[in-house]
Design an enzyme around this catalytic site. Structure first.
Site, PDB file in Angstrom:
ATOM      1  N   ARG A 166       0.832  -1.222   0.000  1.00  0.00           N
ATOM      2  CA  ARG A 166       0.000   0.000   0.000  1.00  0.00           C
ATOM      3  C   ARG A 166       0.865   1.270   0.000  1.00  0.00           C
ATOM      4  O   ARG A 166       0.553   2.256   0.684  1.00  0.00           O
ATOM      5  CB  ARG A 166      -0.920   0.035   1.228  1.00  0.00           C
ATOM      6  N   SER A 239     -10.834  -0.258   3.336  1.00  0.00           N
ATOM      7  CA  SER A 239     -10.086  -0.477   4.582  1.00  0.00           C
ATOM      8  C   SER A 239      -9.598   0.869   5.095  1.00  0.00           C
ATOM      9  O   SER A 239      -8.938   1.606   4.361  1.00  0.00           O
ATOM     10  CB  SER A 239      -8.872  -1.357   4.332  1.00  0.00           C
ATOM     11  N   GLU A 335      -5.149   4.491   6.147  1.00  0.00           N
ATOM     12  CA  GLU A 335      -4.864   4.297   4.720  1.00  0.00           C
ATOM     13  C   GLU A 335      -5.367   5.442   3.832  1.00  0.00           C
ATOM     14  O   GLU A 335      -4.630   5.885   2.946  1.00  0.00           O
ATOM     15  CB  GLU A 335      -5.463   2.965   4.259  1.00  0.00           C
TER      16      GLU A 335
HETATM   17  P1  FAD Z   1      -8.720   9.089  -4.995  1.00  0.00           P
HETATM   18  O1  FAD Z   1      -9.350   8.640  -3.739  1.00  0.00           O
HETATM   19  O2  FAD Z   1      -9.439  10.080  -5.812  1.00  0.00           O
HETATM   20  O3  FAD Z   1      -7.254   9.629  -4.683  1.00  0.00           O
HETATM   21  C1  FAD Z   1      -6.395   8.887  -3.871  1.00  0.00           C
HETATM   22  C2  FAD Z   1      -5.040   9.606  -3.810  1.00  0.00           C
HETATM   23  O4  FAD Z   1      -4.407   9.559  -5.086  1.00  0.00           O
HETATM   24  C3  FAD Z   1      -5.147  11.076  -3.457  1.00  0.00           C
HETATM   25  O5  FAD Z   1      -4.015  11.413  -2.694  1.00  0.00           O
HETATM   26  C4  FAD Z   1      -5.114  11.788  -4.803  1.00  0.00           C
HETATM   27  O6  FAD Z   1      -4.598  13.098  -4.693  1.00  0.00           O
HETATM   28  C5  FAD Z   1      -4.172  10.879  -5.587  1.00  0.00           C
HETATM   29  N1  FAD Z   1      -4.440  10.808  -7.029  1.00  0.00           N
HETATM   30  C6  FAD Z   1      -5.584  10.394  -7.619  1.00  0.00           C
HETATM   31  N2  FAD Z   1      -5.430  10.377  -8.953  1.00  0.00           N
HETATM   32  C7  FAD Z   1      -4.167  10.799  -9.207  1.00  0.00           C
HETATM   33  C8  FAD Z   1      -3.403  11.003 -10.408  1.00  0.00           C
HETATM   34  N3  FAD Z   1      -3.912  10.757 -11.609  1.00  0.00           N
HETATM   35  N4  FAD Z   1      -2.135  11.448 -10.287  1.00  0.00           N
HETATM   36  C9  FAD Z   1      -1.593  11.703  -9.067  1.00  0.00           C
HETATM   37  N5  FAD Z   1      -2.266  11.529  -7.907  1.00  0.00           N
HETATM   38  C10 FAD Z   1      -3.531  11.078  -7.980  1.00  0.00           C
HETATM   39  N6  FAD Z   1      -7.660  -0.292  -2.233  1.00  0.00           N
HETATM   40  C11 FAD Z   1      -6.861  -1.364  -2.400  1.00  0.00           C
HETATM   41  O7  FAD Z   1      -5.635  -1.225  -2.520  1.00  0.00           O
HETATM   42  N7  FAD Z   1      -7.365  -2.625  -2.446  1.00  0.00           N
HETATM   43  C12 FAD Z   1      -8.683  -2.877  -2.330  1.00  0.00           C
HETATM   44  O8  FAD Z   1      -9.108  -4.027  -2.390  1.00  0.00           O
HETATM   45  C13 FAD Z   1      -9.569  -1.759  -2.134  1.00  0.00           C
HETATM   46  N8  FAD Z   1     -10.890  -1.958  -1.964  1.00  0.00           N
HETATM   47  C14 FAD Z   1     -11.703  -0.893  -1.727  1.00  0.00           C
HETATM   48  C15 FAD Z   1     -13.076  -1.124  -1.533  1.00  0.00           C
HETATM   49  C16 FAD Z   1     -13.935  -0.063  -1.302  1.00  0.00           C
HETATM   50  C17 FAD Z   1     -15.411  -0.336  -1.094  1.00  0.00           C
HETATM   51  C18 FAD Z   1     -13.430   1.269  -1.294  1.00  0.00           C
HETATM   52  C19 FAD Z   1     -14.374   2.422  -1.101  1.00  0.00           C
HETATM   53  C20 FAD Z   1     -12.081   1.507  -1.471  1.00  0.00           C
HETATM   54  C21 FAD Z   1     -11.197   0.428  -1.689  1.00  0.00           C
HETATM   55  N9  FAD Z   1      -9.820   0.621  -1.876  1.00  0.00           N
HETATM   56  C22 FAD Z   1      -9.000  -0.468  -2.089  1.00  0.00           C
HETATM   57  C23 FAD Z   1      -9.241   1.965  -1.830  1.00  0.00           C
HETATM   58  C24 FAD Z   1      -9.330   2.735  -3.197  1.00  0.00           C
HETATM   59  O9  FAD Z   1     -10.368   2.214  -3.983  1.00  0.00           O
HETATM   60  C25 FAD Z   1      -8.036   2.652  -3.986  1.00  0.00           C
HETATM   61  O10 FAD Z   1      -6.958   3.163  -3.236  1.00  0.00           O
HETATM   62  C26 FAD Z   1      -8.124   3.408  -5.325  1.00  0.00           C
HETATM   63  O11 FAD Z   1      -6.958   3.180  -6.077  1.00  0.00           O
HETATM   64  C27 FAD Z   1      -8.321   4.908  -5.161  1.00  0.00           C
HETATM   65  O12 FAD Z   1      -8.591   5.437  -6.433  1.00  0.00           O
HETATM   66  P2  FAD Z   1      -9.338   6.809  -6.628  1.00  0.00           P
HETATM   67  O13 FAD Z   1      -9.323   7.120  -8.087  1.00  0.00           O
HETATM   68  O14 FAD Z   1     -10.663   6.773  -5.994  1.00  0.00           O
HETATM   69  O15 FAD Z   1      -8.351   7.792  -5.867  1.00  0.00           O
HETATM   70  P1  NAP Z   2      -9.975 -10.981   4.601  1.00  0.00           P
HETATM   71  O1  NAP Z   2     -10.043 -11.952   3.476  1.00  0.00           O
HETATM   72  O2  NAP Z   2     -11.020 -11.003   5.669  1.00  0.00           O
HETATM   73  O3  NAP Z   2      -8.558 -11.100   5.294  1.00  0.00           O
HETATM   74  C1  NAP Z   2      -8.239 -10.302   6.420  1.00  0.00           C
HETATM   75  C2  NAP Z   2      -6.822  -9.808   6.268  1.00  0.00           C
HETATM   76  O4  NAP Z   2      -5.947 -10.903   6.321  1.00  0.00           O
HETATM   77  C3  NAP Z   2      -6.668  -9.132   4.936  1.00  0.00           C
HETATM   78  O5  NAP Z   2      -6.558  -7.783   5.177  1.00  0.00           O
HETATM   79  C4  NAP Z   2      -5.448  -9.766   4.318  1.00  0.00           C
HETATM   80  O6  NAP Z   2      -4.353  -8.865   4.182  1.00  0.00           O
HETATM   81  C5  NAP Z   2      -5.011 -10.844   5.276  1.00  0.00           C
HETATM   82  N1  NAP Z   2      -4.979 -12.153   4.581  1.00  0.00           N
HETATM   83  C6  NAP Z   2      -6.013 -12.977   4.334  1.00  0.00           C
HETATM   84  N2  NAP Z   2      -5.587 -14.097   3.707  1.00  0.00           N
HETATM   85  C7  NAP Z   2      -4.250 -13.973   3.571  1.00  0.00           C
HETATM   86  C8  NAP Z   2      -3.234 -14.789   3.013  1.00  0.00           C
HETATM   87  N3  NAP Z   2      -3.511 -15.989   2.480  1.00  0.00           N
HETATM   88  N4  NAP Z   2      -1.970 -14.323   3.018  1.00  0.00           N
HETATM   89  C9  NAP Z   2      -1.674 -13.142   3.531  1.00  0.00           C
HETATM   90  N5  NAP Z   2      -2.590 -12.315   4.084  1.00  0.00           N
HETATM   91  C10 NAP Z   2      -3.858 -12.724   4.113  1.00  0.00           C
HETATM   92  O7  NAP Z   2      -9.882  -9.487   4.003  1.00  0.00           O
HETATM   93  P2  NAP Z   2     -11.010  -8.582   3.373  1.00  0.00           P
HETATM   94  O8  NAP Z   2     -11.139  -7.368   4.186  1.00  0.00           O
HETATM   95  O9  NAP Z   2     -12.236  -9.375   3.039  1.00  0.00           O
HETATM   96  O10 NAP Z   2     -10.329  -8.126   2.024  1.00  0.00           O
HETATM   97  C11 NAP Z   2     -10.019  -9.064   1.019  1.00  0.00           C
HETATM   98  C12 NAP Z   2      -8.901  -8.490   0.161  1.00  0.00           C
HETATM   99  O11 NAP Z   2      -9.331  -7.270  -0.454  1.00  0.00           O
HETATM  100  C13 NAP Z   2      -7.635  -8.176   0.954  1.00  0.00           C
HETATM  101  O12 NAP Z   2      -6.520  -8.446   0.154  1.00  0.00           O
HETATM  102  C14 NAP Z   2      -7.762  -6.689   1.210  1.00  0.00           C
HETATM  103  O13 NAP Z   2      -6.500  -6.056   1.321  1.00  0.00           O
HETATM  104  C15 NAP Z   2      -8.513  -6.195  -0.029  1.00  0.00           C
HETATM  105  N6  NAP Z   2      -9.329  -5.028   0.324  1.00  0.00           N
HETATM  106  C16 NAP Z   2      -8.687  -3.841   0.475  1.00  0.00           C
HETATM  107  C17 NAP Z   2      -9.405  -2.715   0.774  1.00  0.00           C
HETATM  108  C18 NAP Z   2      -8.708  -1.376   0.883  1.00  0.00           C
HETATM  109  O14 NAP Z   2      -9.387  -0.373   0.947  1.00  0.00           O
HETATM  110  N7  NAP Z   2      -7.413  -1.322   0.903  1.00  0.00           N
HETATM  111  C19 NAP Z   2     -10.780  -2.778   0.947  1.00  0.00           C
HETATM  112  C20 NAP Z   2     -11.379  -4.009   0.823  1.00  0.00           C
HETATM  113  C21 NAP Z   2     -10.657  -5.130   0.503  1.00  0.00           C
HETATM  114  P3  NAP Z   2      -4.132  -7.866   2.913  1.00  0.00           P
HETATM  115  O15 NAP Z   2      -5.093  -6.764   3.132  1.00  0.00           O
HETATM  116  O16 NAP Z   2      -2.743  -7.429   3.116  1.00  0.00           O
HETATM  117  O17 NAP Z   2      -4.349  -8.605   1.666  1.00  0.00           O
END
Ligand code: FAD
Ligand code: NAP
Length: 339
Positions: A166, A239, A335
C-alpha cells in the site's frame, strides 16, 4: 480554453465517504491539455491544486481551499503483443473495474484478483492497490507522470516507483507527480492466484474445477459484494487502516495472550497482522456514534451513515488507534489520504 471551472462545488458526489465539503474551485480534466490548463490556472491564482480520481481513498475533513481537479481522461490501447505477453496502456481517468473487465474480455490475465476495486487507473499506483494476493506491481511496467514542479513529462519504470505494501514513491512526494497514464504487462496464458482467502472455496462451491481468469474475477466480485459495503449505499473508503507489519517477537508475545490472533509471515521476516481482527477483538465492530461508525461485517471499514463529517470520522479513527495501541501495543496507520 476548454477547462470548465466551477466555484464552491460540493465534493459529496466526488468522495465515496459522501462527506459534504466544498472545493473553492473544481474542474474535470478530459485531456493532457486540460491538465496543463488547470496547472497554469492554479499557478496564476496562487491556488493549491488537488488531483483526485474516484475519491475512494480520501478523507476530507474541511472545505478545500484549492482547485480540485478530477481526472476524467479516457482511453485504453494495446502497445505490444508478442502472442503471450501484452502491454496495455490506460489513461488515468479510466475507471478501474471496467478497465479490468475490458482486459478480461480481451483474454488477458493478470488483473482479475483486483476486480471491483473502486477508483481510477491513475490513482492505482499511488498505494500500489492490492487484493487477494495480487498488487499492481505484479503486472505493472510503467507510467507517465507530469512533474508539477517543472511541467515536464517523465516515464517511470517499475523499479523507480518504489512499490511496497500500500505504498509507492508517489505517496512520499505528495503534490509533485500527476499520473497521466499507466502501463501493464498482461498475459494470454492464465497464471491464476487462487490461494488467498475464500477464492478457491467459492469456485469449488460453484463446481468450477478449472477456473479461467474471468471465473476468478466473478468469484472475487461475489465475495466482495457479500462482505464490503457498497459506497453508493453506505459511505466508506474501504479499509481504513493498513494491516500492520510487526516484528516476530511482538507477535509471539501477543499470541501467548491471544492464541487466535490472525498473523501472516512475510518474506522479509516481519509478520502482517490483520488490523480488522484487532479492531473486532477490541469490540469496535458495529460501533456507531451519530453517523460515524465501524461496519457491522468488516471492522476494518469505517462508514458514514449519512451526515458524518470528515472530522467525526477522523475522531473515531483516532479513538480506535489509541485503543488498539493500548490493548495490543500495535500502532495502526490510516490508509485514506487526508485533506
Ligand atoms: P482518490 O481517492 O481520488 O485519490 C487517492 C489519492 O491519489 C489522493 O491522494 C489523490 O490526490 C491521488 N491521485 C488520484 N489520482 C491521481 C493522479 N492521476 N495522479 C496523481 N495523484 C492522484 N484499495 C486497495 O488497494 N485494495 C482494495 O481491495 C480496495 N478496496 C476498496 C473497496 C472499497 C469499497 C473502497 C471504497 C475503497 C477500496 N480501496 C481499495 C481503496 C481505493 O479504492 C483505492 O486506493 C483506489 O486506487 C483509489 O482510487 P481513486 O481514483 O478513488 O483515488
Ligand atoms: P480478509 O479476506 O477477511 O482477510 C483479512 C486480512 O488478512 C486481509 O486484510 C489480508 O491482508 C489478510 N490475509 C487474508 N488471507 C491472507 C493470506 N492468504 N496471506 C496473507 N494475508 C492474508 O480481508 P477482506 O477485508 O475481506 O479483504 C479481502 C482483500 O481485499 C484483501 O486483500 C484486502 O486487502 C482487499 N481489500 C482492500 C481494501 C482497501 O481499501 N485497501 C478494501 C477491501 C478489501 P491484505 O489486506 O494485506 O491482503
Amino acid at each position: 480554453m476548454t477547462l470548465q471551472l466551477q466555484t464552491q462545488v460540493s465534493l459529496k458526489p466526488f468522495n465515496t465517504f459522501g462527506v459534504d465539503v466544498r472545493a473553492q474551485v473544481f474542474a474535470q480534466a478530459h485531456s493532457d491539455a486540460d491538465v496543463r490548463e488547470a496547472l497554469a490556472y492554479a499557478a496564476e491564482q496562487a491556488l493549491p491544486l488537488l488531483v483526485i480520481g474516484g475519491g475512494s481513498n480520501l478523507l476530507l475533513t474541511a472545505d478545500i481551499p484549492a482547485l480540485v481537479l478530477r481526472m476524467a481522461t479516457r482511453g485504453i490501447r494495446l502497445l505490444s503483443d508478442d502472442g503471450s505477453r501484452v502491454v496495455v496502456e490506460a489513461e488515468a481517468g479510466e475507471t478501474w473495474h471496467p478497465f479490468v473487465q475490458w482486459t478480461l474480455e480481451q483474454g488477458l490475465c493478470g488483473l482479475e484478483n483486483l476486480s471491483l476495486i473502486p477508483g481510477t487507473v491513475g490513482a492505482a499506483p499511488m498505494q500500489n492497490i492490492g487484493a487477494y494476493g495480487v498488487e499492481i506491481k505484479d503486472v505493472f511496467v510503467g507510467l507517465t507522470a507530469l512533474d508539477r514542479q517543472t511541467g515536464e513529462l517523465r516515464d517511470f519504470t517499475l523499479a523507480e516507483c518504489n512499490f511496497d505494501y500500500r505504498d509507492s514513491l508517489f505517496k512520499h512526494e505528495p503534490g509533485r507527480w500527476l499520473i497521466l497514464r499507466v502501463r501493464f504487462a498482461l498475459s494470454r496464458a492464465e497464471h491464476l492466484h487462487l490461494e488467498y482467502g475464500p477464492v478457491r472455496q467459492w469456485l469449488t462451491e460453484q463446481g468450477i474445477s478449472h477456473p479461467t481468469a474471468s471465473d476468478v474475477s466473478h468469484a472475487i466480485c461475489s465475495i466482495r459484494n457479500e462482505k464490503l459495503p457498497d459506497p453508493a449505499v453506505l459511505g466508506n473508503a474501504g479499509s481504513f487502516f493498513k494491516n500492520p507489519l510487526v516484528a516476530a517477537a511482538i507477535v509471539a508475545e501477543l499470541k501467548a495472550e491471544y492464541p487466535d490472533l490472525v498473523a501472516y509471515p512475510q518474506a522479509d521476516g516481519r509478520i502482517k497482522l490483520a488490523a480488522g481482527w484487532l479492531i473486532e477483538r477490541a469490540g469496535w465492530k458495529g460501533f456507531r456514534e451519530a453517523d460515524a461508525g465501524v461496519h457491522r461485517l468488516q471492522a476494518l471499514v469505517l462508514v458514514n451513515y449519512g451526515a458524518a463529517t470528515g472530522l467525526e470520522l477522523l475522531n473515531l479513527a483516532q479513538r480506535i488507534q489509541k485503543d488498539i495501541a493500548e490493548r495490543f501495543k500495535v500502532q495502526l496507520e490510516m490508509e485514506p489520504n487526508q485533506y
